[in-house]
Design a protein around this motif. Structure first.
Motif, PDB file in Angstrom:
ATOM      1  N   SER A  83       0.865  -1.182   0.000  1.00  0.00           N
ATOM      2  CA  SER A  83       0.000   0.000   0.000  1.00  0.00           C
ATOM      3  C   SER A  83       0.894   1.222   0.000  1.00  0.00           C
ATOM      4  O   SER A  83       1.694   1.419   0.922  1.00  0.00           O
ATOM      5  N   GLU A  84       0.786   2.045  -1.025  1.00  0.00           N
ATOM      6  CA  GLU A  84       1.641   3.223  -1.106  1.00  0.00           C
ATOM      7  C   GLU A  84       1.371   4.178   0.047  1.00  0.00           C
ATOM      8  O   GLU A  84       2.278   4.831   0.556  1.00  0.00           O
TER       9      GLU A  84
ATOM     10  N   GLU B  62       3.083   2.674   3.051  1.00  0.00           N
ATOM     11  CA  GLU B  62       4.531   2.783   2.837  1.00  0.00           C
ATOM     12  C   GLU B  62       5.003   4.203   3.108  1.00  0.00           C
ATOM     13  O   GLU B  62       6.022   4.424   3.785  1.00  0.00           O
ATOM     14  N   SER B  63       4.265   5.183   2.624  1.00  0.00           N
ATOM     15  CA  SER B  63       4.629   6.580   2.828  1.00  0.00           C
ATOM     16  C   SER B  63       4.580   6.957   4.305  1.00  0.00           C
ATOM     17  O   SER B  63       5.473   7.646   4.820  1.00  0.00           O
TER      18      SER B  63
ATOM     19  N   ASN C 179      13.123   2.034   0.550  1.00  0.00           N
ATOM     20  CA  ASN C 179      11.876   1.292   0.465  1.00  0.00           C
ATOM     21  C   ASN C 179      11.836   0.275   1.598  1.00  0.00           C
ATOM     22  O   ASN C 179      12.724  -0.566   1.725  1.00  0.00           O
TER      23      ASN C 179
END
Length: 700
Positions: free
Chosen positions: A257-258, A261-262, A579
């Protein structure tokens, strides 16, 4: 006329007979039925927790006003040139005054069933937070404390006084008060950002994955709930018999999930910047300051040593799981995968040890378990648990028990309120709350600790008492371990009483209690059928104790992996554009025996990264220290009074008043090197594995 079936009538008669001719102790009888609700005709309410201010919810306003007034008086005393008390005494009274309101209000906010109480408690929490924030920016107060820590007090002080004063100073400097104003304001902004990012990340971690139906193989689509053309994946389905369902749930629920992740990247960056602003190399160095392990380099060495020793043992666990998977057949493949491990652990319990889901329940009534705890505490410490009637208005619900903890020579040690039963709106989590910490008072008496133990058990019914599964027995002993840490501590200062110690030491007493809960000699003292009073059969007892240690090596390796990942995230400067999934892939390859699954991001569901940032290793270290204590002092005789008294005197009594690393080293007469810690856990795993093999062979 209403008729009962013969079987129902028989059940009622058995239960009535059980109640009328029971040979259980008074404590067992009390906990095997709901507390008797007393009708109050003559007396006024004494107030929640016997605080007269809390005869009504509005009393929180009075408590808040009183503590704010006392805070100002203590500030003036601390910065006065005519100060006549030790600085640490003033700070501890300041901390005690604030905690008495803040801890009480936080518990009531979470647990009270009435909205007016939770609302007033929440407002009190906000007010006390405001007071604490103002203290964190009070430079004259900080300078007065800093001067004492650096140059000594004008009053005579002990080593404990100096240690506690340093703890107060560190807490002060966490907010950057010692920094230039612009840098201090930056620390404040970073702390606020970390709080908000953490809340958003935790909320996102529990959200279901909603995906088009086409993402799910057609043959298992119907296993999952749907919404229109979408499938809803709410969890990992770890115990599903269908292997395709386990795999699909794992791959789909853990999709990257971006947004998450952010949030995680920003959280890690802010934590690193905060640590650097406060003078630490990394966030892990800041988080571990004052802990048992003291610094991340030592944690990493422990993780590496334990990982090396675990690998062949965990590989053997995975090989056995793969063999079980092959026997089940199918066309999915022969090797066990990461989504299979919980399923095959459960299967082995059922197959090899012949464990049935409800087989043990009748032998573990709540009252029987409380009686077992009482007998154990009496044997080890000379302490009894006495069920105590409450005054009108003292509790927040009518199904709460109150235990007085009474020592055979010292008398009353404190009170434990037992909020054991599920109810609407109550948090679904087993936990321990400190309402009032213990401390030595100026007149030489002791401020008695008051705690709440909260569980989520079903209420007793007309057909019988509340029955506990073996896992719930473990949880009960665990949480009571926290409570007894608070009861048995006898510290000068409430700031360091009981569980108010480093995170990687606070779990040691509670984990140690699980060893007692898993020992057949202890279980024999209270595991009796709630109707017939027959003791649990010996073969069942042996199977139960063995089943708690199945696949211990692979389960421990999983905790090593989690701990290593947490350390990796917090022990280095975040690289530009990093990441978190790539870091996960690398760490899993080094520390876990099963491979990373492509296009998954397990860490984005790992909410413990928020609450345990850089300290997730604490469970492993606490488990290791508890194992070491058990092997050294209690394995030969779990009722050893001499060992119990020594453990209380040298460990429990100090809370956090003595550095935990020093406490453990002195108690065990050996330095806590990574190799020694790892060897302790490996010795236990090998011993348990041998017992399991012997049991399986004997049954075959």
């Amino acid at each position: 006329m209403l008729q009962l079936s013969r079987s129902a009538s028989y059940s009622i008669c058995r239960w009535q007979l059980y109640r009328s001719v029971s040979t259980w102790t008074p404590l067992t009888t009390a906990f095997n039925s709901l507390p008797t609700k007393r009708i109050n005709f003559t007396r006024d309410d004494v107030g929640l927790f016997r605080l007269p201010e809390l005869r009504s919810s509005e009393g929180f306003y009075l408590l808040r006003d009183n503590v704010e007034s006392r805070t100002q008086e203590l500030i003036e005393e601390a910065i006065s040139q005519q100060r006549s008390r030790k600085m640490v005494d003033i700070f501890d009274e300041l901390s005690d005054s604030l905690c008495k309101v803040a801890d009480l209000a936080e518990f009531v906010r979470i647990a009270h069933p009435k909205r007016k109480y939770t609302q007033c408690a929440e407002e009190a929490c906000i007010s006390i937070c405001g007071v604490v924030e103002s203290l964190n920016t009070h430079k004259p107060l900080y300078q007065a404390l800093s001067n004492v820590v650096q140059h000594g007090d004008t009053q005579s002080t002990s080593e404990v006084d100096q240690h506690v004063a340093r703890l107060f100073l560190f807490d002060f400097e966490q907010c950057g008060i010692h920094l230039p104003e612009q840098e201090r304001l930056r620390v404040v902004r970073l702390n606020d950002a970390i709080l908000q990012l953490g809340q958003k990340f935790m909320n996102g971690a529990v959200q279901p994955s909603i995906l088009p139906r086409s993402y799910v193989p057609e043959e298992i689509r119907n296993y999952f709930p749907t919404s229109g053309e979408n499938v809803i994946i709410t969890g990992l389905c770890t115990n599903a018999e269908n292997v395709r369902m386990r795999e699909a749930a794992y791959r789909l629920y853990l999709q990257p999930s971006e947004t998450q992740e952010s949030l995680l990247r920003d959280l890690l960056v802010c934590r690193y910047e905060l640590a650097r602003s406060c003078g630490f190399a990394t966030y892990a160095h800041r988080a571990l300051n004052g802990s048992t392990m003291e610094r991340p380099e030592r944690v990493q060495e422990f993780i590496d040593v334990l990982s090396d020793k675990l690998r062949p043992r965990a590989d053997a666990d995975f090989a056995l799981m793969s063999e079980m998977k092959r026997r089940e057949g199918g066309d999915i493949g022969d090797l066990v995968e990461i989504w299979d491990t919980p399923y095959f652990t459960t299967q082995l319990r059922r197959q090899s040890l012949e464990e049935q889901a409800n087989e043990f329940l009748p032998y573990f009534s709540l009252g029987g378990c409380m009686d077992g705890l009482d007998n154990l505490l009496q044997a080890l410490y000379g302490v009894r648990l006495q069920n105590t009637d409450m005054e009108p208005g003292e509790s927040w619900h009518n199904d709460i028990y109150k235990l007085a903890v009474v020592h055979e020579e010292e008398g009353l040690l404190g009170y434990i309120y037992c909020d054991f039963f599920e109810r609407a709106g109550k948090p679904n989590q087993d936990c321990h709350f400190t309402i009032q910490g213990g401390k030595r008072l100026p007149d030489g008496t002791y401020q008695l600790p008051i705690v709440v133990v909260m569980l989520g058990l079903p209420q007793p019914r007309w057909s019988g008492p509340t029955l506990l599964s073996p896992a719930r027995v473990d949880n009960l002993f665990h949480e009571m371990g926290h409570a007894m840490h608070s009861m048995l501590a006898r510290t000068e200062y409430q700031h360091v009483t009981g569980t108010r110690c480093s995170t990687d030491f606070a779990e040691v007493p509670s984990v140690l209690m699980e060893y007692f809960a898993g020992d057949p000699r202890v279980l024999r003292t209270f595991a009796r059928h709630f109707q017939t009073h027959e003791p649990i059969p010996e073969n069942m007892l042996r199977r139960l104790c063995a089943s708690k240690h199945l696949f211990a090596a692979s389960e421990t390796q999983l905790q090593v992996f989690y701990s290593a990942l947490d350390q990796e995230y917090h022990s280095a400067a975040p690289q530009l554009g990093f990441n978190t999934t790539e870091i996960l892939r690398n760490v899993q390859g080094r520390y876990y025996g099963l491979p990373y699954v492509e296009n998954t991001a397990w860490q984005l569901r790992f909410s413990h990264l928020v609450g345990y940032g850089a300290k997730y290793y604490s469970y492993l270290v606490s488990k290791t220290i508890a194992s070491w204590i058990w092997q050294t002092y209690f394995e030969a005789n779990p009722f050893n009074r001499q060992a119990g008294e020594k453990y209380r005197k040298e460990i429990l009594a100090h809370g956090g008043a003595v550095p935990s690393r020093k406490l453990v080293a002195n108690f065990l007469q050996r330095d806590m090197t990574p190799n020694v810690l790892a060897d302790s856990l490996i010795t236990e795993i090998d011993s348990d594995e041998s017992k399991i093999k012997d049991l399986i062979i004997s049954r075959n």
